[in-house]
Design a protein around this motif. Structure first.
Motif, PDB file in Angstrom:
ATOM      1  N   TRP A  43       0.745  -0.902  -0.228  1.00  0.00           N
ATOM      2  CA  TRP A  43      -0.251   0.189  -0.075  1.00  0.00           C
ATOM      3  C   TRP A  43       1.023   1.213   0.062  1.00  0.00           C
ATOM      4  CZ3 TRP A  43      -0.998   4.330   2.376  1.00  0.00           C
ATOM      5  CH2 TRP A  43      -1.611   5.226   2.946  1.00  0.00           C
ATOM      6  N   MET A  44       1.606   1.448   1.140  1.00  0.00           N
ATOM      7  CA  MET A  44       2.698   2.256   0.567  1.00  0.00           C
ATOM      8  C   MET A  44       3.217   2.333  -0.346  1.00  0.00           C
ATOM      9  SD  MET A  44       4.208   4.707   2.730  1.00  0.00           S
ATOM     10  CE  MET A  44       5.487   5.858   2.772  1.00  0.00           C
ATOM     11  N   THR A  45       4.429   1.800  -1.088  1.00  0.00           N
ATOM     12  CA  THR A  45       4.682   1.892  -2.337  1.00  0.00           C
ATOM     13  C   THR A  45       3.972   2.386  -3.497  1.00  0.00           C
ATOM     14  OG1 THR A  45       4.541  -0.646  -3.346  1.00  0.00           O
ATOM     15  CG2 THR A  45       6.696   0.003  -1.939  1.00  0.00           C
ATOM     16  N   ALA A  46       2.881   1.961  -3.313  1.00  0.00           N
ATOM     17  CA  ALA A  46       1.130   2.658  -4.621  1.00  0.00           C
ATOM     18  C   ALA A  46       1.201   3.976  -4.051  1.00  0.00           C
ATOM     19  CB  ALA A  46       0.254   1.654  -4.356  1.00  0.00           C
ATOM     20  N   THR A  47       1.214   4.117  -2.887  1.00  0.00           N
ATOM     21  CA  THR A  47       1.123   5.508  -2.160  1.00  0.00           C
ATOM     22  C   THR A  47       2.699   6.208  -3.289  1.00  0.00           C
ATOM     23  OG1 THR A  47      -0.477   5.283  -0.276  1.00  0.00           O
ATOM     24  CG2 THR A  47       0.166   7.399  -0.735  1.00  0.00           C
ATOM     25  N   MET A  48       3.550   6.022  -2.865  1.00  0.00           N
ATOM     26  CA  MET A  48       4.645   7.135  -3.326  1.00  0.00           C
ATOM     27  C   MET A  48       4.346   6.711  -5.113  1.00  0.00           C
ATOM     28  SD  MET A  48       7.174   4.797  -1.175  1.00  0.00           S
ATOM     29  CE  MET A  48       8.718   5.871  -2.121  1.00  0.00           C
ATOM     30  N   THR A  49       4.043   5.349  -5.700  1.00  0.00           N
ATOM     31  CA  THR A  49       3.617   6.179  -7.490  1.00  0.00           C
ATOM     32  C   THR A  49       1.933   7.169  -7.357  1.00  0.00           C
ATOM     33  OG1 THR A  49       4.305   3.672  -7.360  1.00  0.00           O
ATOM     34  CG2 THR A  49       3.400   4.482  -9.411  1.00  0.00           C
ATOM     35  N   GLU A  50       1.402   7.202  -6.912  1.00  0.00           N
ATOM     36  CA  GLU A  50      -0.405   8.277  -6.800  1.00  0.00           C
ATOM     37  C   GLU A  50       0.916   9.330  -6.072  1.00  0.00           C
ATOM     38  OE1 GLU A  50      -3.974   5.859  -5.057  1.00  0.00           O
ATOM     39  OE2 GLU A  50      -2.938   7.351  -3.974  1.00  0.00           O
ATOM     40  N   VAL A  51       1.624   9.457  -5.877  1.00  0.00           N
ATOM     41  CA  VAL A  51       2.349  10.855  -5.514  1.00  0.00           C
ATOM     42  C   VAL A  51       3.135  11.542  -6.771  1.00  0.00           C
ATOM     43  CG1 VAL A  51       4.121  12.321  -3.476  1.00  0.00           C
ATOM     44  CG2 VAL A  51       2.398  10.806  -3.580  1.00  0.00           C
ATOM     45  N   MET A  52       3.732  10.324  -6.970  1.00  0.00           N
ATOM     46  CA  MET A  52       4.671  10.749  -8.866  1.00  0.00           C
ATOM     47  C   MET A  52       3.923  11.348  -9.426  1.00  0.00           C
ATOM     48  SD  MET A  52       7.331   7.348  -8.700  1.00  0.00           S
ATOM     49  CE  MET A  52       8.702   8.519  -9.521  1.00  0.00           C
ATOM     50  N   GLY A  53       2.460  10.130  -9.843  1.00  0.00           N
ATOM     51  CA  GLY A  53       1.606  10.516 -10.923  1.00  0.00           C
ATOM     52  C   GLY A  53       1.447  12.471 -10.395  1.00  0.00           C
ATOM     53  N   LEU A  54       1.079  12.453  -8.987  1.00  0.00           N
ATOM     54  CA  LEU A  54      -0.001  13.861  -8.885  1.00  0.00           C
ATOM     55  C   LEU A  54       0.938  14.797  -8.922  1.00  0.00           C
ATOM     56  CD1 LEU A  54      -1.861  12.313  -5.559  1.00  0.00           C
ATOM     57  CD2 LEU A  54      -2.680  13.513  -7.571  1.00  0.00           C
ATOM     58  N   TYR A  55       2.458  14.531  -8.461  1.00  0.00           N
ATOM     59  CA  TYR A  55       2.817  16.390  -8.888  1.00  0.00           C
ATOM     60  C   TYR A  55       3.410  16.076 -10.348  1.00  0.00           C
ATOM     61  CZ  TYR A  55       3.377  17.704  -4.223  1.00  0.00           C
ATOM     62  OH  TYR A  55       2.674  18.109  -2.840  1.00  0.00           O
ATOM     63  N   ARG A  56       3.170  14.812 -10.975  1.00  0.00           N
ATOM     64  CA  ARG A  56       3.628  15.707 -12.633  1.00  0.00           C
ATOM     65  C   ARG A  56       2.401  16.564 -12.670  1.00  0.00           C
ATOM     66  NH1 ARG A  56       4.323   9.531 -12.307  1.00  0.00           N
ATOM     67  NH2 ARG A  56       6.442   9.077 -13.124  1.00  0.00           N
ATOM     68  N   GLU A  57       2.010  16.268 -12.591  1.00  0.00           N
ATOM     69  CA  GLU A  57       0.250  17.581 -12.619  1.00  0.00           C
ATOM     70  C   GLU A  57       0.246  18.368 -12.174  1.00  0.00           C
ATOM     71  OE1 GLU A  57      -2.313  16.771 -14.254  1.00  0.00           O
ATOM     72  OE2 GLU A  57      -1.704  14.316 -14.785  1.00  0.00           O
ATOM     73  N   VAL A  58       0.800  18.418 -10.910  1.00  0.00           N
ATOM     74  CA  VAL A  58       1.221  19.875 -10.669  1.00  0.00           C
ATOM     75  C   VAL A  58       2.357  20.831 -11.076  1.00  0.00           C
ATOM     76  CG1 VAL A  58       2.348  20.619  -7.983  1.00  0.00           C
ATOM     77  CG2 VAL A  58       0.204  19.457  -7.799  1.00  0.00           C
ATOM     78  N   PHE A  59       3.581  20.135 -11.530  1.00  0.00           N
ATOM     79  CA  PHE A  59       4.473  20.234 -12.616  1.00  0.00           C
ATOM     80  C   PHE A  59       4.168  20.721 -13.577  1.00  0.00           C
ATOM     81  CE2 PHE A  59       7.091  18.969  -8.506  1.00  0.00           C
ATOM     82  CZ  PHE A  59       7.605  20.522  -7.951  1.00  0.00           C
ATOM     83  N   LYS A  60       3.672  20.258 -14.254  1.00  0.00           N
ATOM     84  CA  LYS A  60       3.137  20.346 -15.626  1.00  0.00           C
ATOM     85  C   LYS A  60       4.389  19.299 -15.797  1.00  0.00           C
ATOM     86  CE  LYS A  60      -0.653  23.593 -15.459  1.00  0.00           C
ATOM     87  NZ  LYS A  60      -0.848  24.961 -16.566  1.00  0.00           N
ATOM     88  N   THR A  61       4.221  18.290 -16.294  1.00  0.00           N
ATOM     89  CA  THR A  61       5.616  17.678 -16.482  1.00  0.00           C
ATOM     90  C   THR A  61       5.390  16.230 -17.160  1.00  0.00           C
ATOM     91  OG1 THR A  61       8.342  17.009 -16.442  1.00  0.00           O
ATOM     92  CG2 THR A  61       7.096  16.664 -14.230  1.00  0.00           C
TER      93      THR A  61
END
Length: 411
Positions: A43-61
């Motif tokens: 669950w933790m490693t999946a959440t880390m992957t979610e965080v990476m995806g969300l911040y791609r949206e925030v940084f627009k990258t």
């Protein structure tokens, strides 16, 4: 050794309307109260992957290497610079406030040959000045702050990205104070590395630094990868000058966040939850919507302080959306300015900021960012400021601040 035991933490109620940190969104704080799980729990490693995806949206990258550096925003800055810069590398820093000087100091600690181009506080550095310096210095890295809260100026970046592309220069940006409240286009502007913090427009507490790294920058960093005895994989070999920090070694941190999840440190789980919620809320709102919200409430605050008859420092055309520098009335002076800030805190529970260096004692800095980029916080702060200044004997237009802000909202 005996003594009384302190009571539970019970901070006073504050409305943080300074340049940061700001009042955290209650939804972020609730997320941070969730139970802990092990760092390699699925669950933790999946959440880390979610965080990476969300911040791609925030940084627009689309950068694969988009994740969190555990530590305050300065940890992200240091991780970027210590991982990019080898001793003797040339680094160019446009300086237009306190935090440009910080980039200079960190780059010098990395052993870089640092060059600067400077603009007076209250202005930004023109792109032609940067291009001339790039041609002269031929740096490996151009390191720049987007929004410097010490002056409230927002440095345009698009032209700088074009300059870096034309001259094969790595482009690093500290977006601590600007990301989420001002337009930020990592890929469109050609940024190679950008770092931020949660405690400004992202509406969270300090303690986690989002970062995004281009493939080009990741290759430079990985070329310096070195073996951590007993831990690293056999195919990880020394290539270049060893990165001076272990904790902030992005080559290792990228492996920790990568598919292999190679052990490097224990992820700050509670901060991960908070950072995830910060990004989730922004993505839910839409990045363009978040920027528009900060622009609206920042403009209302700007016109509100003008409506009180107060001056505004700097080139307003290049002001950040989320903070304004208000000139302290001459009749108050520096000492009276500090007393007025104290009265805002003591009488109304509202914190506004002072400034640094040549602006210390000359301006207050008032922020409208993150969870506090709202109509009610703007109007309450303006009303309180009017009452405090009246109590200090400053002549003002009655209701002028709130009235001017309300006109912005009405329009």
């Amino acid at each position: 050794m005996s003594g009384s035991v302190p009571g539970q933490v019970n901070p006073p109620s504050r409305l943080l309307m300074g340049p940061g940190p700001i009042t955290a969104d209650p939804r972020v704080l609730r997320a941070m109260s969730a139970p802990l799980v092990g760092q390699f729990d699925p669950w933790m490693t999946a959440t880390m992957t979610e965080v990476m995806g969300l911040y791609r949206e925030v940084f627009k990258t689309a950068n694969e290497q988009t994740f969190l550096v555990d530590g305050t925003s300065r940890a992200g800055i240091e991780a970027a610079l210590v991982s990019l810069i080898e001793p003797g590398d040339r680094v160019l820093v446009p300086v237009f406030g306190r935090f440009g000087h910080l980039l200079v100091e960190i780059a010098e600690r990395c052993g870089a040959e640092v060059h600067t181009v400077e603009a007076p506080w209250g202005e930004v550095v023109e792109p032609e000045v940067v291009e001339h310096a790039v041609r002269r210095v031929r740096p490996k890295v151009l390191a720049v702050v987007q929004g410097d809260t010490s002056t409230t100026m927002c440095q345009p970046l698009a032209d700088l990205g074009e300059i870096c592309r034309a001259h094969d220069v790595l482009f690093y940006c500290d977006a601590t104070a600007s990301l989420g409240g001002n337009v930020f286009e990592t890929d469109l502007w050609g940024l190679d590395v950008a770092t931020a913090g949660l405690q400004k427009c992202l509406a969270g507490p300090s303690g986690s630094s989002p970062i995004t790294i281009s493939d080009k920058a990741a290759a430079v960093i990985n070329a310096r990868k070195h073996v951590e005895a007993g831990i690293r994989a056999d195919d990880d070999i020394d290539h270049g000058a060893r990165i001076a920090s272990n904790y902030l070694d992005l080559a290792q941190v990228m492996d920790y966040w990568g598919p292999r999840r190679l052990n490097h440190h224990t992820e700050a789980t509670t901060m991960l939850y908070g950072a995830r919620e910060c990004a989730r809320l922004l993505v839910e709102e839409g990045m363009d919507g978040a920027v528009a919200r900060h622009e609206l409430h920042g403009r209302a605050m700007l016109e509100g302080v003008r409506g009180l008859g107060l001056g505004v420092f700097g080139d307003v055309a290049h002001k950040m959306h989320n903070v304004v520098a208000v000139e302290i009335p001459e009749s108050l002076g520096a000492e009276g300015g500090d007393k007025a800030r104290a009265a805002m805190l003591d009488d109304f529970g509202i914190e506004i900021g002072t400034s640094f260096g040549p602006l210390h004692g000359k301006v207050w800095r008032i922020g409208t960012m993150g969870f506090n980029a709202r109509k009610d916080t703007v109007l309450v702060t303006l009303a309180a400021l009017e009452q405090v200044l009246r109590g200090c004997g400053v002549p003002l237009t009655a209701g002028g601040g709130v009235g001017a802000a309300r006109e912005v909202y009405a329009s």
